[in-house]
Design a protein around this motif. Sequence first.
Motif, PDB file in Angstrom:
ATOM      1  N   SER A 263       0.853  -1.180   0.000  1.00  0.00           N
ATOM      2  CA  SER A 263       0.000   0.000   0.000  1.00  0.00           C
ATOM      3  C   SER A 263       0.899   1.244   0.000  1.00  0.00           C
ATOM      4  O   SER A 263       2.130   1.132  -0.029  1.00  0.00           O
ATOM      5  CB  SER A 263      -0.918  -0.019   1.223  1.00  0.00           C
ATOM      6  OG  SER A 263      -2.169   0.555   0.889  1.00  0.00           O
ATOM      7  N   GLY A 264       0.267   2.416   0.066  1.00  0.00           N
ATOM      8  CA  GLY A 264       1.035   3.657  -0.066  1.00  0.00           C
ATOM      9  C   GLY A 264       2.029   3.879   1.060  1.00  0.00           C
ATOM     10  O   GLY A 264       3.176   4.285   0.813  1.00  0.00           O
ATOM     11  N   SER A 265       1.611   3.616   2.291  1.00  0.00           N
ATOM     12  CA  SER A 265       2.512   3.881   3.416  1.00  0.00           C
ATOM     13  C   SER A 265       3.759   2.998   3.362  1.00  0.00           C
ATOM     14  O   SER A 265       4.880   3.510   3.442  1.00  0.00           O
ATOM     15  CB  SER A 265       1.775   3.713   4.752  1.00  0.00           C
ATOM     16  OG  SER A 265       0.691   4.614   4.796  1.00  0.00           O
TER      17      SER A 265
ATOM     18  N   HIS B 238       1.137  14.027   4.078  1.00  0.00           N
ATOM     19  CA  HIS B 238       0.680  12.739   4.594  1.00  0.00           C
ATOM     20  C   HIS B 238       1.540  12.329   5.785  1.00  0.00           C
ATOM     21  O   HIS B 238       2.684  12.766   5.918  1.00  0.00           O
ATOM     22  CB  HIS B 238       0.759  11.669   3.491  1.00  0.00           C
ATOM     23  CG  HIS B 238       0.121  10.373   3.898  1.00  0.00           C
ATOM     24  ND1 HIS B 238       0.854   9.255   4.254  1.00  0.00           N
ATOM     25  CD2 HIS B 238      -1.181  10.034   4.038  1.00  0.00           C
ATOM     26  CE1 HIS B 238       0.016   8.280   4.578  1.00  0.00           C
ATOM     27  NE2 HIS B 238      -1.222   8.723   4.448  1.00  0.00           N
TER      28      HIS B 238
ATOM     29  N   THR C 259      -1.777  15.115   0.457  1.00  0.00           N
ATOM     30  CA  THR C 259      -3.036  14.461   0.762  1.00  0.00           C
ATOM     31  C   THR C 259      -4.213  15.425   0.682  1.00  0.00           C
ATOM     32  O   THR C 259      -5.334  15.033   0.399  1.00  0.00           O
ATOM     33  CB  THR C 259      -2.941  13.850   2.185  1.00  0.00           C
ATOM     34  OG1 THR C 259      -1.959  12.827   2.142  1.00  0.00           O
ATOM     35  CG2 THR C 259      -4.230  13.269   2.660  1.00  0.00           C
TER      36      THR C 259
ATOM     37  N   ASP D  96       5.190  11.917  -4.395  1.00  0.00           N
ATOM     38  CA  ASP D  96       4.157  10.968  -3.989  1.00  0.00           C
ATOM     39  C   ASP D  96       2.882  11.407  -4.710  1.00  0.00           C
ATOM     40  O   ASP D  96       2.191  12.321  -4.279  1.00  0.00           O
ATOM     41  CB  ASP D  96       3.990  11.021  -2.464  1.00  0.00           C
ATOM     42  CG  ASP D  96       2.872  10.109  -1.965  1.00  0.00           C
ATOM     43  OD1 ASP D  96       2.096   9.591  -2.793  1.00  0.00           O
ATOM     44  OD2 ASP D  96       2.765   9.930  -0.736  1.00  0.00           O
TER      45      ASP D  96
ATOM     46  N   SER E 224       0.137   9.823  -5.138  1.00  0.00           N
ATOM     47  CA  SER E 224      -0.998   8.967  -4.767  1.00  0.00           C
ATOM     48  C   SER E 224      -2.354   9.557  -5.138  1.00  0.00           C
ATOM     49  O   SER E 224      -3.203   8.876  -5.700  1.00  0.00           O
ATOM     50  CB  SER E 224      -0.988   8.707  -3.257  1.00  0.00           C
ATOM     51  OG  SER E 224       0.085   7.878  -2.918  1.00  0.00           O
ATOM     52  N   HIS E 225      -2.544  10.831  -4.797  1.00  0.00           N
ATOM     53  CA  HIS E 225      -3.873  11.397  -5.002  1.00  0.00           C
ATOM     54  C   HIS E 225      -4.204  11.625  -6.471  1.00  0.00           C
ATOM     55  O   HIS E 225      -5.304  11.350  -6.916  1.00  0.00           O
ATOM     56  CB  HIS E 225      -4.056  12.687  -4.191  1.00  0.00           C
ATOM     57  CG  HIS E 225      -4.814  12.416  -2.941  1.00  0.00           C
ATOM     58  ND1 HIS E 225      -6.186  12.391  -2.909  1.00  0.00           N
ATOM     59  CD2 HIS E 225      -4.388  12.061  -1.711  1.00  0.00           C
ATOM     60  CE1 HIS E 225      -6.578  12.051  -1.696  1.00  0.00           C
ATOM     61  NE2 HIS E 225      -5.506  11.851  -0.938  1.00  0.00           N
TER      62      HIS E 225
ATOM     63  N   THR F 188      -0.167   5.392  -4.670  1.00  0.00           N
ATOM     64  CA  THR F 188      -1.152   4.352  -4.404  1.00  0.00           C
ATOM     65  C   THR F 188      -1.879   4.105  -5.721  1.00  0.00           C
ATOM     66  O   THR F 188      -1.828   4.931  -6.634  1.00  0.00           O
ATOM     67  CB  THR F 188      -2.185   4.797  -3.342  1.00  0.00           C
ATOM     68  OG1 THR F 188      -2.738   6.043  -3.746  1.00  0.00           O
ATOM     69  CG2 THR F 188      -1.561   4.932  -1.965  1.00  0.00           C
TER      70      THR F 188
ATOM     71  N   HIS G  36      -5.207   3.048  -5.582  1.00  0.00           N
ATOM     72  CA  HIS G  36      -6.646   2.987  -5.289  1.00  0.00           C
ATOM     73  C   HIS G  36      -7.364   4.326  -5.185  1.00  0.00           C
ATOM     74  O   HIS G  36      -8.503   4.373  -4.762  1.00  0.00           O
ATOM     75  CB  HIS G  36      -6.861   2.180  -4.005  1.00  0.00           C
ATOM     76  CG  HIS G  36      -5.952   2.556  -2.866  1.00  0.00           C
ATOM     77  ND1 HIS G  36      -4.684   2.051  -2.726  1.00  0.00           N
ATOM     78  CD2 HIS G  36      -6.121   3.393  -1.822  1.00  0.00           C
ATOM     79  CE1 HIS G  36      -4.121   2.543  -1.635  1.00  0.00           C
ATOM     80  NE2 HIS G  36      -4.966   3.372  -1.071  1.00  0.00           N
ATOM     81  N   LYS G  37      -6.710   5.412  -5.540  1.00  0.00           N
ATOM     82  CA  LYS G  37      -7.430   6.692  -5.450  1.00  0.00           C
ATOM     83  C   LYS G  37      -7.901   7.052  -6.874  1.00  0.00           C
ATOM     84  O   LYS G  37      -8.663   6.294  -7.450  1.00  0.00           O
ATOM     85  CB  LYS G  37      -6.535   7.738  -4.801  1.00  0.00           C
ATOM     86  CG  LYS G  37      -6.021   7.301  -3.413  1.00  0.00           C
ATOM     87  CD  LYS G  37      -5.324   8.442  -2.721  1.00  0.00           C
ATOM     88  CE  LYS G  37      -4.299   8.036  -1.699  1.00  0.00           C
ATOM     89  NZ  LYS G  37      -4.699   7.203  -0.606  1.00  0.00           N
TER      90      LYS G  37
HETATM   91  C1  LIG Z   1      -0.263  11.302  -0.483  1.00  0.00           C
HETATM   92  C2  LIG Z   1      -0.487   9.974   0.170  1.00  0.00           C
HETATM   93  N1  LIG Z   1       0.541   9.130   0.289  1.00  0.00           N
HETATM   94  C3  LIG Z   1       0.415   7.920   0.874  1.00  0.00           C
HETATM   95  C4  LIG Z   1      -0.799   7.504   1.369  1.00  0.00           C
HETATM   96  C5  LIG Z   1      -0.884   6.188   2.087  1.00  0.00           C
HETATM   97  O1  LIG Z   1      -1.571   5.223   1.448  1.00  0.00           O
HETATM   98  P1  LIG Z   1      -2.157   3.940   2.212  1.00  0.00           P
HETATM   99  O2  LIG Z   1      -3.353   4.392   2.955  1.00  0.00           O
HETATM  100  O3  LIG Z   1      -2.417   3.002   1.097  1.00  0.00           O
HETATM  101  O4  LIG Z   1      -1.081   3.431   3.126  1.00  0.00           O
HETATM  102  C6  LIG Z   1      -1.905   8.329   1.254  1.00  0.00           C
HETATM  103  C7  LIG Z   1      -3.217   7.899   1.772  1.00  0.00           C
HETATM  104  O5  LIG Z   1      -4.149   8.573   1.928  1.00  0.00           O
HETATM  105  C8  LIG Z   1      -1.735   9.616   0.655  1.00  0.00           C
HETATM  106  O6  LIG Z   1      -2.758  10.476   0.553  1.00  0.00           O
END
Ligand SMILES: Cc1ncc(COP(=O)(O)O)c(C=O)c1O
Length: 406
Positions: A99-101, A128, A178, A203, A205-206, A229, A231-232
Motif C-alpha cells: 500500500s502507499g505507506s 501525509h 493528501t 508521492d 498517490s492522489h 497508491t 486505489h485513489k
Molecule cells: C499522499 C499519500 N501518500 C500515501 C498515502 C498512504 O496510502 P495507504 O493508505 O495506502 O497506506 C496516502 C493515503 O491517503 C496519501 O494520501
Amino acid sequence: MKDTQIKKLIEAEKKRQKKVINLIASENYVSKDVLEALGSELTNKYAEGYPRKRYYGGNENIDKIEELCRKRALELFDLAEGSAGAQAGKWHVNVQPLSGSPANVAVYLALVPPGGKIMGMSLDQGGHLTHGHKVSITGKMWVQVPYGVDKNTEIINFDELKAKAVAEKPNIIVAGFTAYPRAIDFKKFREVADASGAILMVDMSHFAGLVAGKEYPSPFEYADIVTTTVHKTLRGPRSALIFAKKDARELDKKIDKAVFPGMQGGPHMNQVAGVAVALKEAKTSAFKKYALQVKKNAKVLADELTKFGWRVVSGGTDSHLVLVDTWMNGEKGKNGRGAVTGKEASDRLEKAGIIVNKNAIPFDARPPADPSGIRLGSAAETTRGKKEKDFKKIAEKIDKVLRGEW
Ligand SMILES: Cc1ncc(COP(=O)(O)O)c(C=O)c1O
C-alpha cells in the motif's frame, strides 16, 4: 459464500456504497475485472523475490503477471522502452508494495540513512503521515523538515521552501500531498532539490489517475523517485507502485532491495494482478474522458460552494480535490455561511447521505479531531457517471445541509 455472517456484512457494505454520495477524495470504485483478479487463486501463492529470482517454486505464471504489471505501469506513464517522450526507457518500477505507506517507507529505507532528514509538507498543511510526521515510523526513524503553504495564497511558497532546504540539507524532499488541491510545479521542486543536494521524491498517490489521463502535470521529467497508491484517482485495488530513475546512483536496485527483503515478504499477487488490470483500463480513451470529467466536476463543486459563500482553500482546485473552510473563523459570512466545524459538517452530511472527511485547513486554529474544514473529492462519483449538472446539485445539497436546511 458459506460464511453467512461475513456474506451479510459484505452485502450490507455493497448496499451502503450504492446508497451514498461518496465524496471521499481518496476513494473510488474498481471494475468487476479488478475485483475478479483480487478474489482469484493468486492469493494462494508465495512468490518472495522478483521474476525469475524467487525463493519458491511454481512461479511461472506469477512471473508473467508481475512482468506484465510492470510493463503496463511503465507504458501508462510513457516510461517504457519505445514510449513517446523523453522519459522512455529511463525508469524502473516496483509493483510489490502492499500500500502507499509501506511504499513510502521502503523509499526512505532505501535512500535515507537512519536519523537522516525527510523534507515533507506537514500534516496540518496537507502532507501525509508518511512524509515524516512524528506519529509515523517515518518521523521516528528519520527527522522531518516540515514545510507548508503561504498563509495568504495557501499555495506552496517556493522561496521559503528553497531557503529552508538549503539551510537544512535534507536527504530527500517529498512533493505530492493528501489535501492540496492545486497543481504542483515539479520543475520548481527540482530546482530546490538541486540547490540543496536532495533526492526528489514525488508521492502522486492522489492525482496519479489525472497524470495517467494527462489532466495533471507529470512528475517524471523532474523526479528521481515517484510513488503512488493505485486505489485513489487511478481506480485500482489498494496497492502501490514505486518508480525509480535508472542511472549511476542505482536507485532502482536500492528500491527493489528495500521492498524485498527490506520491508516485505511475499507479494500479494492477487493484488498485483488487480493492479495490472486497472493499469490497462487506465490506458483507454474512456479513462482519459473520466480524468477530464473528474477535474470538471471538482471545479463545479469548488465554484458553486464559493458562489454560495463558503470559503474554498486556495480559491479553487486544479485536481479532483476541494478543501472547504466550513468554520471561517467561527463567523457567519455575509451570506450566512460559516461557523460549522469540520466534524459537525461531516456528521451532518453523512446523515444526509453524503460521505466526506473532516480536514484541517492550512494554519488551522482548531484541533485535528474537530478541525475547520472538510475535504471533498470528485473521482468516485465521476466513476459512477456523474457530470457537471449532478455536481451542481451535490453542491446545492451540501450548502443546504451545512445551513441546517436539509
Ligand atoms: C499522499 C499519500 N501518500 C500515501 C498515502 C498512504 O496510502 P495507504 O493508505 O495506502 O497506506 C496516502 C493515503 O491517503 C496519501 O494520501
